[in-house]
Design an enzyme around this catalytic site. Structure first.
Site, PDB file in Angstrom:
ATOM      1  N   TRP A   1      11.356  15.440  12.956  1.00 30.44           N
ATOM      2  CA  TRP A   1      12.669  16.048  12.739  1.00 30.44           C
ATOM      3  C   TRP A   1      13.451  15.946  14.045  1.00 30.44           C
ATOM      4  CZ3 TRP A   1      11.545  21.371   9.918  1.00 30.44           C
ATOM      5  CH2 TRP A   1      11.130  21.106   8.598  1.00 30.44           C
ATOM      6  N   GLU A   2      14.342  14.999  14.143  1.00 28.30           N
ATOM      7  CA  GLU A   2      15.064  14.770  15.398  1.00 28.30           C
ATOM      8  C   GLU A   2      16.551  15.086  15.320  1.00 28.30           C
ATOM      9  OE1 GLU A   2      14.023  10.949  17.325  1.00 28.30           O
ATOM     10  OE2 GLU A   2      12.681  10.651  15.606  1.00 28.30           O
ATOM     11  N   ASN A   3      17.054  15.437  14.133  1.00 23.37           N
ATOM     12  CA  ASN A   3      18.502  15.583  13.972  1.00 23.37           C
ATOM     13  C   ASN A   3      19.062  16.756  14.751  1.00 23.37           C
ATOM     14  OD1 ASN A   3      17.266  14.294  11.411  1.00 23.37           O
ATOM     15  ND2 ASN A   3      19.382  13.582  11.435  1.00 23.37           N
TER      16      ASN A   3
END
Length: 449
Positions: free
Chosen positions: A134-136
């Site tokens: 999860w990089e957003n």
């Protein structure tokens, strides 16, 4: 005051671990007598099934999923659309699930996540790496800069819509509080659910911890590679995440601007050093296993790492005491038969041979120094000592015929080799073992199985 105490404690543990006599115990390796593992996490199924190109991963001591798939029993990676209802904006500007975590139902997310985990990892005895990518957005308000600033703006508007009577200052403070609370709940509860459902897996978030030492493009010769103090402090404040993780997954991707440079080693070294620091502060009983994500090719290219940069990534990761390294790759690796052949050629050349070199050297050091009850770690983390086979004592030989290919390491450790290992490395004992060379069995330190 609390954060100052945490930072002091983490620094003390880290110094004791790397520069003192005592080394914090490690979790036993995923596979017996395999102190350093190399994983393949690239979607190269088509090479084998469509183009009939075998990448020879197992030949070169690489752990991979069935048919070299992206996810499976060895390693499974969850992208945003694979796990639950992750609120975010994608790279194309498309909105998903309320955009910000405080605008989406956590219960709905966890219910969907449970279904997704059962579908993607049907094996309840899953014993591999479970990586959530999860990089957003980041769970800390102050780390959502640049393109991620949209999550702060959306949170402020969300708070303003709910509380129009508040002043702008109070709205901003409320937005930060509610965002961080919801982000923490999403990340923590997702992790705890995964661990409850597949308790034997190694669970954590990709790119956590980060070091934010990306200023090599602007600093040039002045680049030190060190993590900014503010970023280390922010990592300390994520203690809730480290405590609930069962593995850490930093990355050591090299851009081509770093090719065969001193800055490449500085970049990788300090990212690993920060991960090891966090690993030692997360728990009281053992240091979390660290699996660094790397690329066999320079980031955003299809150009293979040089021999020097294989040492910088794979070699540095092993010498620092990580449990392993994970090679990630894109669809490009298997897009054509030529792409598959290029990966295979690299695997059968410098990449495969170096992996065999390091994994074998790590096993030898574990055996002769730590009695197979621990892994070898640099005595001084900033030294240039590596776990390599001694060229005057060992040879790596590849045998192939029409039906199989195998790698054999021939040689024996000489006295001067042993002296080198003892002078430059120390043992990080696995749980249940202690002593300078992990020679003492300690029943009270054995983890419950």
């Amino acid at each position: 005051m609390y954060h100052i105490w945490i930072k002091f404690l983490a620094a003390w543990i880290f110094l004791k671990r790397f520069n003192g006599v005592h080394v914090m115990q490690a979790k036993a390796p995923m596979y017996r007598n395999e102190p350093f593992l190399v994983f393949w996490n690239a979607p190269t199924t088509q090479c084998r099934l469509r183009y009939k190109v075998d990448l020879d991963l197992k030949t070169f001591h690489i752990v991979s999923n069935a048919n070299d798939s992206l996810s499976g029993s060895a390693v499974t990676i969850f992208y945003p659309n694979h796990l639950g209802v992750y609120p975010h904006i994608d790279d194309r500007g498309h909105f998903f699930h309320g955009i910000i975590p405080q605008n989406e139902s956590l219960t709905k997310h966890l219910n969907k996540s449970k279904s997704d985990i059962n579908r993607i990892i049907p094996l309840k005895a899953f014993h591999g790496l479970g990586v959530i990518d999860w990089e957003n957005w980041r769970p800390q308000w102050d780390r959502n800069w640049g393109s991620k600033n949209v999550y702060r703006n959306r949170s402020i508007q969300f708070a303003r819509d709910l509380h129009p009577e508040l002043s702008e200052d109070k709205i901003r403070r409320l937005a930060k509080k509610e965002y961080e609370k919801a982000a923490k709940s999403f990340m923590r509860d997702t992790l705890l659910l995964a661990e409850e459902m597949r308790p034997d897996g190694y669970w954590g978030y990709y790119l956590y911890p980060d070091c934010q030492n990306y200023d090599y493009k602007t600093k040039g010769d002045q680049y030190t590679g060190k993590c900014p103090e503010i970023e280390m402090s922010r990592n300390d404040q994520l203690l809730w995440l480290w405590r609930d993780s069962t593995a850490l997954f930093p990355n050591v991707y090299l851009e081509i601007i770093l090719r065969s440079s001193d800055n490449a080693l500085k970049f990788v070294h300090h990212r690993l050093k920060e991960a090891m620091r966090i690993a030692s502060m997360a728990r009281e009983d053992y240091a979390l296993p660290v699996f660094a994500y790397a690329r066999p090719f320079y980031a955003y290219t299809f150009e293979p790492l040089t021999q020097e940069d294989l040492v910088t990534t794979v070699g540095e990761t092993a010498a620092m005491g990580a449990a392993g390294i994970v090679f990630w790759g894109s669809m490009q690796y298997a897009s054509t038969v030529d792409s598959c052949q290029k990966v295979k050629k690299y695997m059968n050349g410098p990449l495969g041979r170096y992996i065999v070199n390091v994994t074998t050297a790590a096993k030898i050091c574990s055996r002769v120094l730590c009695r197979k009850n621990g892994r070898c770690v640099r005595k001084h983390s900033d030294s240039n000592a590596f776990l390599h086979l001694f060229p005057e004592s060992f040879r790596i030989m590849v045998y192939a015929n029409a039906t199989e290919k195998k790698v054999i390491v021939k040689g024996k450790l000489e006295l001067e080799n042993l002296i080198y290992l003892r002078e430059n490395f120390m043992c990080q004992c696995y749980q249940g073992w202690k002593g300078l060379y992990c020679e003492e069995y300690s029943i009270k330190d054995i983890r419950k199985i």
